[in-house]
Design a protein around this motif. Structure first.
Motif, PDB file in Angstrom:
ATOM      1  N   ASN A 197      -4.540   3.816  -3.510  1.00 18.80           N
ATOM      2  CA  ASN A 197      -4.869   2.263  -3.491  1.00 18.80           C
ATOM      3  C   ASN A 197      -6.191   2.167  -3.614  1.00 18.80           C
ATOM      4  OD1 ASN A 197      -2.259   0.891  -2.768  1.00 18.80           O
ATOM      5  ND2 ASN A 197      -2.337   2.649  -1.119  1.00 18.80           N
ATOM      6  N   ASN A 237      -2.620  -0.235  -6.965  1.00 22.45           N
ATOM      7  CA  ASN A 237      -1.652   0.639  -6.146  1.00 22.45           C
ATOM      8  C   ASN A 237      -1.158   1.446  -7.565  1.00 22.45           C
ATOM      9  OD1 ASN A 237       0.248   2.499  -5.150  1.00 22.45           O
ATOM     10  ND2 ASN A 237       0.973   0.778  -3.781  1.00 22.45           N
ATOM     11  N   PHE A 255       0.955  -1.175   0.055  1.00 18.94           N
ATOM     12  CA  PHE A 255       0.083   0.128  -0.003  1.00 18.94           C
ATOM     13  C   PHE A 255       0.632   1.324  -0.094  1.00 18.94           C
ATOM     14  CE2 PHE A 255      -2.525  -3.427   1.516  1.00 18.94           C
ATOM     15  CZ  PHE A 255      -3.790  -3.178   1.029  1.00 18.94           C
ATOM     16  N   LYS A 277       3.381   4.531  -1.191  1.00 20.96           N
ATOM     17  CA  LYS A 277       3.798   5.064  -2.512  1.00 20.96           C
ATOM     18  C   LYS A 277       4.802   4.508  -3.452  1.00 20.96           C
ATOM     19  CE  LYS A 277       4.242   9.832  -4.284  1.00 20.96           C
ATOM     20  NZ  LYS A 277       2.882   9.719  -4.964  1.00 20.96           N
TER      21      LYS A 277
END
Length: 139
Positions: free
Chosen positions: A48, A43, A24, A26
């Motif tokens: 997400n 993602n 999850f 970046k």
């Protein structure tokens, strides 16, 4: 291609690819994960989105283990439900991520049912578009 089959001859997926909270975070690209059944996780550079997550509470045995449990999901920007069948609209999964999910999106009728069940669904029509952060979703 090797196709796995059960003793009864039913096609089966390969072993579950489990994931944790790192999925999850970046990232600098878009990653799509199949979560079993009709479930997907996207993602896209840290935004997400889960589509039709069926992670628990199904009314019959499933052929795979779930790759993540709702209690292990750190955050979701959106959860999208395509239609009301219980293998797409998993009420237990939707309710168990209420604290970490920013928005729920579904067709108008499904969103109405979600609201009646305490899930803050936002209804959409065919061809509607909306943004989840910087990700444009078009139905």
């Amino acid at each position: 291609m090797n196709i796995l089959k059960s003793k009864q001859g039913q096609a089966m997926p390969d072993k579950t690819q489990f994931f944790k909270s790192e999925a999850f975070e970046k990232i600098d690209y878009t990653e799509i994960r199949w979560m079993g059944n009709a479930s997907m996780m996207i993602n896209s550079r840290g935004t997400n989105i889960m589509i039709d997550p069926l992670l628990e509470g199904f009314d019959m045995p499933l052929l795979i283990e779930m790759p993540i449990l709702p209690k292990d999901i750190p955050s979701l920007d959106a959860l999208l439900i395509t239609h009301i069948d219980n293998d797409h609209y998993s009420r237990p999964t939707c309710k168990d991520v209420l604290e970490v999910c920013q928005s729920y999106h579904a067709p108008q009728y499904v969103a109405k049912v979600m609201k009646e069940e305490g899930i803050p669904g936002i209804g959409h029509d065919i061809n509607d578009s909306f943004l989840v952060n910087d990700v444009k979703v078009t139905l």
